[in-house]
Scaffold this motif. Structure first.
Motif, PDB file in Angstrom:
ATOM      1  N   SER A   1      -0.670  11.771   4.290  1.00 25.70           N
ATOM      2  CA  SER A   1       0.387  12.757   4.661  1.00 25.70           C
ATOM      3  C   SER A   1       0.580  14.117   3.740  1.00 25.70           C
ATOM      4  CB  SER A   1       1.939  12.251   4.502  1.00 25.70           C
ATOM      5  OG  SER A   1       2.910  13.067   4.795  1.00 25.70           O
ATOM      6  N   LEU A   2       1.497  14.604   3.642  1.00 28.42           N
ATOM      7  CA  LEU A   2       1.706  15.949   2.706  1.00 28.42           C
ATOM      8  C   LEU A   2       1.660  15.244   1.512  1.00 28.42           C
ATOM      9  CD1 LEU A   2       4.509  17.961   4.676  1.00 28.42           C
ATOM     10  CD2 LEU A   2       2.018  18.144   5.072  1.00 28.42           C
ATOM     11  N   ASP A   3       1.194  16.299   0.433  1.00 26.68           N
ATOM     12  CA  ASP A   3       1.092  15.702  -0.912  1.00 26.68           C
ATOM     13  C   ASP A   3       2.442  15.161  -1.554  1.00 26.68           C
ATOM     14  OD1 ASP A   3      -1.821  15.912  -0.929  1.00 26.68           O
ATOM     15  OD2 ASP A   3      -1.981  17.650  -2.108  1.00 26.68           O
ATOM     16  N   ASP A   4       3.263  15.816  -1.260  1.00 29.43           N
ATOM     17  CA  ASP A   4       4.849  15.468  -1.764  1.00 29.43           C
ATOM     18  C   ASP A   4       5.406  14.548  -0.901  1.00 29.43           C
ATOM     19  OD1 ASP A   4       5.395  17.081   0.568  1.00 29.43           O
ATOM     20  OD2 ASP A   4       6.680  18.511  -0.512  1.00 29.43           O
TER      21      ASP A   4
ATOM     22  N   SER B   1       9.835  15.652   3.036  1.00 31.44           N
ATOM     23  CA  SER B   1      10.694  16.927   3.024  1.00 31.44           C
ATOM     24  C   SER B   1      10.679  17.574   4.245  1.00 31.44           C
ATOM     25  CB  SER B   1      10.326  18.123   2.180  1.00 31.44           C
ATOM     26  OG  SER B   1       9.000  18.422   2.222  1.00 31.44           O
ATOM     27  N   ASP B   2       9.896  17.082   5.057  1.00 32.52           N
ATOM     28  CA  ASP B   2       9.626  17.535   6.660  1.00 32.52           C
ATOM     29  C   ASP B   2      10.187  16.428   7.364  1.00 32.52           C
ATOM     30  OD1 ASP B   2       8.595  17.893   9.423  1.00 32.52           O
ATOM     31  OD2 ASP B   2       7.341  19.370   8.578  1.00 32.52           O
ATOM     32  N   LYS B   3      10.915  16.525   8.297  1.00 30.88           N
ATOM     33  CA  LYS B   3      11.878  15.558   9.029  1.00 30.88           C
ATOM     34  C   LYS B   3      10.674  14.740  10.152  1.00 30.88           C
ATOM     35  CE  LYS B   3      15.942  14.769  12.039  1.00 30.88           C
ATOM     36  NZ  LYS B   3      15.275  14.118  13.021  1.00 30.88           N
TER      37      LYS B   3
ATOM     38  N   VAL C   1       0.949  -1.173  -0.013  1.00 30.53           N
ATOM     39  CA  VAL C   1      -0.113   0.019   0.006  1.00 30.53           C
ATOM     40  C   VAL C   1       0.755   1.104   0.083  1.00 30.53           C
ATOM     41  CG1 VAL C   1      -1.823   1.211   1.064  1.00 30.53           C
ATOM     42  CG2 VAL C   1      -1.757  -1.372   1.439  1.00 30.53           C
ATOM     43  N   TRP C   2       0.805   2.254  -0.900  1.00 28.08           N
ATOM     44  CA  TRP C   2       1.630   3.107  -1.008  1.00 28.08           C
ATOM     45  C   TRP C   2       0.675   4.602  -0.783  1.00 28.08           C
ATOM     46  CZ3 TRP C   2       4.708   3.163  -6.249  1.00 28.08           C
ATOM     47  CH2 TRP C   2       5.530   1.807  -6.445  1.00 28.08           C
ATOM     48  N   PHE C   3       1.291   5.445  -0.208  1.00 31.41           N
ATOM     49  CA  PHE C   3       0.721   6.738  -0.202  1.00 31.41           C
ATOM     50  C   PHE C   3       1.791   7.442  -1.071  1.00 31.41           C
ATOM     51  CE2 PHE C   3       0.673  11.345   0.714  1.00 31.41           C
ATOM     52  CZ  PHE C   3      -0.561  11.750   0.562  1.00 31.41           C
ATOM     53  N   ASP C   4       1.352   7.960  -2.303  1.00 30.33           N
ATOM     54  CA  ASP C   4       2.188   8.432  -3.367  1.00 30.33           C
ATOM     55  C   ASP C   4       1.154   9.422  -4.087  1.00 30.33           C
ATOM     56  OD1 ASP C   4       4.607   9.040  -4.420  1.00 30.33           O
ATOM     57  OD2 ASP C   4       4.350   7.535  -5.918  1.00 30.33           O
ATOM     58  N   GLU C   5       1.849  10.662  -4.354  1.00 29.45           N
ATOM     59  CA  GLU C   5       1.224  11.624  -5.231  1.00 29.45           C
ATOM     60  C   GLU C   5      -0.242  11.985  -4.787  1.00 29.45           C
ATOM     61  OE1 GLU C   5       1.627   9.427  -9.069  1.00 29.45           O
ATOM     62  OE2 GLU C   5       3.189  10.645  -9.680  1.00 29.45           O
ATOM     63  N   GLY C   6      -0.246  12.059  -3.439  1.00 33.97           N
ATOM     64  CA  GLY C   6      -1.423  12.137  -2.911  1.00 33.97           C
ATOM     65  C   GLY C   6      -2.575  11.519  -2.687  1.00 33.97           C
TER      66      GLY C   6
END
Length: 377
Positions: free
Chosen positions: A168-171, A252-254, A78-83
């Motif tokens: 998560s965040l879109d990126d 990009s956010d630690k 299962v991926w969360f990728d590209e939003g």
């Protein structure tokens, strides 16, 4: 870990770190082992029940002349990728990929299943992004089952909370990877060098527990011990799989990477079985020094992208694995899931060679098809 070890070496923790790479890490389909299939499920399905049916249909054990298990390993991801929340299966061979495509189509009607060809076979990781990861293992030996839908029914599909925690965040990217390999039918017979058989363990539970040191005595078996013995015995004769479970979060956010890895791993504690006191325990990929931590995380990423199998002595029956690795249905309320929303009016037979691809599935913006160099690691 002892208190002295904690003082000297620190305790494993979710500490996101940038990889030691100068270029984006990209796993291209043509260089990746096996075949990655993307699944766009129709929302109306039976969830974990259909998942159990799928696993039963792909439980094909192969052995050599000495009886050693030589079966291929595959994965459910299962991926969360590209939003979006997306579902994948990775097959070790083209023949297995064709079988998975047909079996997924049979068990999850109206779903799209197609090979990943024009986009990366693993989420792209950029040099400036932070990575956190973990792997999960059983707290006890294999014969103590975790919670599953035929033992202690879930009030709701655990994938509702797992997928919600992956958002998560879109990126950002989050990956949950379950690698499975069919176990021989004799898996409950025990191994004299590692553990006893299911019958031996059940018998020992019914005999009570030895307590005390200076004045040892046997505590009679409790009702819970007897229930656990019965549950363990029910494992005999069931189909099972050897399993690896890995988790990865990239951002990009630690702090976001750390929170997502920790949070998703924590959701797997929902599979704790109160009768057998068996659950899944997470271990962060960590080292107290940043340089070695980055190298450990690079190894973790590479193993996940290569779908590498490691024997960690974790075995699950079909029912157990179906709870951990299945396609959910519309009962979960997680937004941004990549569903197929319509039924097939002219459904293509599952055994044909044609594939339906979603029109919105293009290459990642971080992926340059003309860049045929190394993958950055």
């Amino acid at each position: 870990m002892s208190k002295l070890s904690q003082i000297l070496f620190g305790s494993p923790q979710y500490d996101a770190t940038q990889l030691q790479i100068d270029d984006p890490f990209v796993q291209r389909p043509e260089s990746a082992p096996g075949t990655l299939l993307r699944i766009r499920p129709f929302k109306e399905n039976q969830g974990v029940v259909d998942g159990a049916g799928l696993l039963q249909s792909v439980h094909d054990v192969t052995t050599n002349l000495r009886g050693k298990n030589t079966s291929d390993h595959h994965s459910f991801e299962v991926w969360f990728d590209e939003g979006k929340i997306k579902f994948y299966m990775h097959a070790a061979t083209e023949a297995a990929a064709d079988k998975f495509r047909r079996r997924v189509g049979n068990n999850y009607a109206n779903s799209d299943v197609f090979p990943v060809e024009d986009s990366p076979a693993f989420p792209v990781i950029n040099p400036e992004e932070y990575v956190a990861g973990a792997w999960l293992k059983m707290e006890k030996i294999p014969y103590y089952p975790i919670r599953h839908y035929n033992s202690q029914e879930f009030e709701a599909d655990p994938y509702g909370e797992i997928t919600s925690e992956m958002l998560s965040l879109d990126d950002s990217k989050v990956v949950t990877q379950i690698i499975f390999r069919p176990a021989k039918q004799s898996w409950t017979s025990g191994d004299r060098f590692k553990h006893n058989s299911v019958d031996d363990l059940a018998h020992a539970l019914r005999q009570g527990t030895s307590v005390g040191w200076l004045n040892p005595r046997t505590r009679p078996a409790s009702q819970k011990d007897k229930q656990a013995a019965k549950t363990i015995e029910q494992q005999r004769g069931q189909q099972a799989f050897h399993v690896n479970i890995r988790i990865l979060a990239v951002s990009s956010d630690k702090e976001e990477a750390e929170a997502r890895a920790h949070g998703v791993a924590g959701m797997f504690r929902k599979f704790y079985n109160g009768i057998t006191e068996q659950g899944l325990d997470d271990t962060p990929v960590w080292h107290r020094t940043e340089d070695k931590r980055a190298r450990k995380l690079q190894d973790h990423v590479t193993r996940m992208a290569d779908r590498e199998w490691i024997d960690c002595r974790m075995i699950m029956t079909v029912d157990e694995l179906a709870g951990v690795a299945h396609i959910p249905n519309e009962d979960i309320e997680t937004p941004n899931i990549d569903w197929r929303h319509t039924q097939r009016g002219d459904r293509i037979p599952a055994d044909t060679g044609n594939y339906d691809r979603p029109t919105d599935d293009g290459p990642s913006t971080d992926y340059n098809p003309e860049d045929r160099g190394n993958n950055g690691l």
